[in-house]
Design a protein around this motif. Structure first.
Motif, PDB file in Angstrom:
ATOM      1  N   TRP A   1     -10.559  14.837   3.041  1.00  0.00           N
ATOM      2  CA  TRP A   1     -10.433  13.998   1.850  1.00  0.00           C
ATOM      3  C   TRP A   1     -10.941  14.669   0.580  1.00  0.00           C
ATOM      4  CZ3 TRP A   1     -15.137  13.424  -0.295  1.00  0.00           C
ATOM      5  CH2 TRP A   1     -16.273  13.411   0.543  1.00  0.00           C
TER       6      TRP A   1
ATOM      7  N   HIS B   1      -8.655  15.460  -2.480  1.00  0.00           N
ATOM      8  CA  HIS B   1      -8.314  14.456  -3.480  1.00  0.00           C
ATOM      9  C   HIS B   1      -9.117  14.635  -4.759  1.00  0.00           C
ATOM     10  CE1 HIS B   1      -7.493  10.691  -5.458  1.00  0.00           C
ATOM     11  NE2 HIS B   1      -8.749  10.310  -5.342  1.00  0.00           N
TER      12      HIS B   1
ATOM     13  N   ARG C   1      -7.126   6.082  -4.960  1.00  0.00           N
ATOM     14  CA  ARG C   1      -6.379   6.092  -3.709  1.00  0.00           C
ATOM     15  C   ARG C   1      -6.527   4.733  -3.045  1.00  0.00           C
ATOM     16  NH1 ARG C   1      -5.715  11.548  -1.714  1.00  0.00           N
ATOM     17  NH2 ARG C   1      -5.249  10.700   0.343  1.00  0.00           N
ATOM     18  N   THR C   2      -5.563   4.424  -2.199  1.00  0.00           N
ATOM     19  CA  THR C   2      -5.576   3.117  -1.551  1.00  0.00           C
ATOM     20  C   THR C   2      -6.436   3.089  -0.292  1.00  0.00           C
ATOM     21  OG1 THR C   2      -3.563   3.710  -0.341  1.00  0.00           O
ATOM     22  CG2 THR C   2      -3.300   2.553  -2.440  1.00  0.00           C
ATOM     23  N   GLU C   3      -6.736   4.284   0.302  1.00  0.00           N
ATOM     24  CA  GLU C   3      -7.590   4.286   1.471  1.00  0.00           C
ATOM     25  C   GLU C   3      -8.929   3.647   1.113  1.00  0.00           C
ATOM     26  OE1 GLU C   3      -5.440   8.339   1.582  1.00  0.00           O
ATOM     27  OE2 GLU C   3      -6.104   6.872   0.088  1.00  0.00           O
ATOM     28  N   PRO C   4      -9.426   2.735   1.928  1.00  0.00           N
ATOM     29  CA  PRO C   4     -10.647   1.996   1.570  1.00  0.00           C
ATOM     30  C   PRO C   4     -11.820   2.895   1.213  1.00  0.00           C
ATOM     31  CG  PRO C   4      -9.595   1.002   3.472  1.00  0.00           C
ATOM     32  CD  PRO C   4      -8.860   2.274   3.198  1.00  0.00           C
ATOM     33  N   GLU C   5     -12.037   3.984   1.965  1.00  0.00           N
ATOM     34  CA  GLU C   5     -13.208   4.814   1.713  1.00  0.00           C
ATOM     35  C   GLU C   5     -13.104   5.551   0.381  1.00  0.00           C
ATOM     36  OE1 GLU C   5     -10.432   7.140   4.481  1.00  0.00           O
ATOM     37  OE2 GLU C   5     -11.111   5.082   4.165  1.00  0.00           O
TER      38      GLU C   5
ATOM     39  N   SER D   1     -11.075   4.534  -2.163  1.00  0.00           N
ATOM     40  CA  SER D   1     -11.068   3.494  -3.182  1.00  0.00           C
ATOM     41  C   SER D   1     -12.494   3.088  -3.551  1.00  0.00           C
ATOM     42  CB  SER D   1     -10.285   2.283  -2.684  1.00  0.00           C
ATOM     43  OG  SER D   1     -10.326   1.225  -3.616  1.00  0.00           O
TER      44      SER D   1
END
Length: 347
Positions: free
Chosen positions: A136, A139, A285-289, A291
Motif C-alpha cells: 500500500w 499509494h 482511496r476507498t479501501e477502509p485502511e 481511507s
C-alpha cells in the motif's frame, strides 16, 4: 573562516545520530571549513556520551569543531533556533538526526551559494528502508513531471541536473539557508511538538519557505547534495501514516489561520481541509485502511482549527511574527482541558 554550520537537533536517538555524524565526518569539504553543532533536546539515552566520543571515533576533530549544546525547551523549533544562534557559519545547514549524507553532499550545497542570488538550497533525499515497504506504500508515492516524492516520509528526488526551484521543494531534513536570511525573515515556525502539546504545532520550515518565495529569493536544487533518510519498520505501518497525516492536517490548519489572520468558521474549515488534502495528497482511496489515513488529515486539521478557536492565547501564538523567543503561552483557565478533550475526540 567557517563556511557552513551543520545543525543536527536530536532527542533520544543516539544510534541514528551516530550514523549521521559518521557521514558528516566523511564529507569532502576542506578541514576547518565547516562545523557540526548537535542540539540535544533533553536526551536521556547515550547522546551525551556519543557527542563526547564522536571527534575521536569518527575523525570529527579534523573539522572546525563538533559542539553539543543542550536545549531543554521541547520541540524541533527550539533546537533549530538554538543551533542558529550558536552557529558560526555563514550558511546554516539543518538536517535530521536520521539522515546519512553522501560524501559530496555539503560541497554540492555550498557550490549552490556561489551564486549570490541564492538564499536557500537543498537536494534529494532517498529512503534507506529497514524493511521492504508494504504494497500500500505505493499509494503515497507521487510522480510528477519534475520528479518523484513521498511527502509522508520526506523523500524527494528532482532529477540529476541542478536547477532553480520553488522554496517549498526544500524540506527540513536537508535545508541550507544563508544565516542572515534566516534571521531577516523571522526564522522557522514551531515543528515536531510532543503529542500532548500538538496544539502549539506550526508549519515548520514551510512558513519560512513561503516568506522566501514572497521575497523573490532564489532557491537552488543541488542533485549532488543527496541524503539517505533512514526509515525504520515502525514508520511503515498504517497507524504511523495516520499519525503523519494527522500531523500534516495540524500544520496546514496553522498555515491557513496565519494566512487568513483569524480562525475560519467550522464549515469553511471543513471545506479548506478537504481542498488542501486533495491538493497535497491527491484523491483518497476507498479501501477502509487507506481511507482512514486520509481522514486523519482532516481530523488533524479540524482539531487544530477548533483548538485555536477555543483559546485567544493560542490564536495569538499562531499569529506571532516570529518565534525566536520560544516559550509557548499560558492558556486561559480551562482551555487546556477543552483542547485535550478535542484531541481525544479527534483521535
Amino acid at each position: 573562516m567557517i563556511a557552513a554550520s551543520v545543525i543536527v537537533p536530536t532527542l533520544n536517538r543516539a544510534d541514528l545520530l551516530a550514523g549521521c555524524l559518521q557521514s558528516l565526518a566523511a564529507q569532502d569539504v576542506p578541514a576547518g571549513d565547516f562545523e557540526v553543532l548537535v542540539v540535544d533536546n533533553g536526551s536521556t539515552d547515550g547522546t551525551a556520551a556519543l557527542c563526547a566520543e564522536a571527534p575521536e571515533r569518527f575523525g570529527l576533530n579534523r573539522l572546525a569543531g563538533l559542539r553539543c549544546v543542550v536545549e531543554p525547551e521541547p520541540g524541533l523549533l527550539s533546537g533549530r533556533h538554538r543551533g542558529a544562534l550558536e552557529a558560526k557559519g555563514g550558511v546554516l545547514v539543518f538536517v535530521d538526526d536520521d539522515i546519512v549524507a553522501a560524501p559530496g553532499w555539503l560541497s554540492a550545497l555550498l557550490r549552490a551559494f556561489d551564486d549570490p542570488r541564492v538564499h536557500l538550497a537543498g537536494g534529494p533525499s532517498v529512503g534507506r528502508f529497514a524493511v521492504a515497504p508494504p504494497e500500500w506504500f505505493a499509494h503515497f508515492q507521487r510522480r510528477d513531471p519534475w520528479g518523484e516524492s513521498c511527502p509522508a516520509l520526506s523523500l524527494i528526488h528532482m532529477g540529476h541536473e541542478p536547477r532553480m526551484v520553488e522554496p517549498h521543494f526544500v524540506w527540513g531534513l536537508n535545508y541550507a539557508i544563508r544565516r542572515q536570511t534566516l534571521f531577516d525573515l523571522g526564522g522557522f515556525h514551531p515543528d515536531c511538538i510532543p503529542a500532548r502539546l500538538q496544539h502549539f504545532q506550526g508549519d515548520g520550515e514551510t512558513g519560512l519557505s513561503f516568506k522566501l518565495a514572497r521575497g523573490g529569493h532564489l532557491c537552488a536544487y543541488a542533485p549532488g547534495a543527496l541524503v539517505e533518510h533512514c526509515i525504520p519498520a515502525s514508520r511503515l505501518t498504517l497507524d504511523a501514516f495516520w499519525r503523519r497525516f494527522f500531523y500534516q492536517g495540524v500544520c496546514d490548519s496553522y498555515t491557513a489561520i496565519r494566512r487568513l489572520g483569524a480562525v475560519p468558521p467550522k464549515p469553511e474549515a471543513e471545506a479548506l481541509a478537504q481542498s488542501s488534502l486533495a491538493a497535497h495528497h491527491g484523491p483518497g482511496r476507498t479501501e477502509p485502511e487507506l481511507s482512514r489515513i486520509h481522514q486523519g488529515y482532516a481530523q488533524g486539521y479540524l482539531f487544530h482549527n477548533a483548538a485555536v478557536a477555543a483559546s485567544p492565547a493560542l490564536l495569538g501564538w499562531v499569529l506571532r511574527r516570529d518565534y525566536f523567543d520560544y516559550r509557548p503561552p499560558t492558556l486561559e483557565p480551562g482551555a487546556a482541558e477543552r483542547i485535550a478533550a478535542l484531541r481525544e475526540a479527534a483521535q
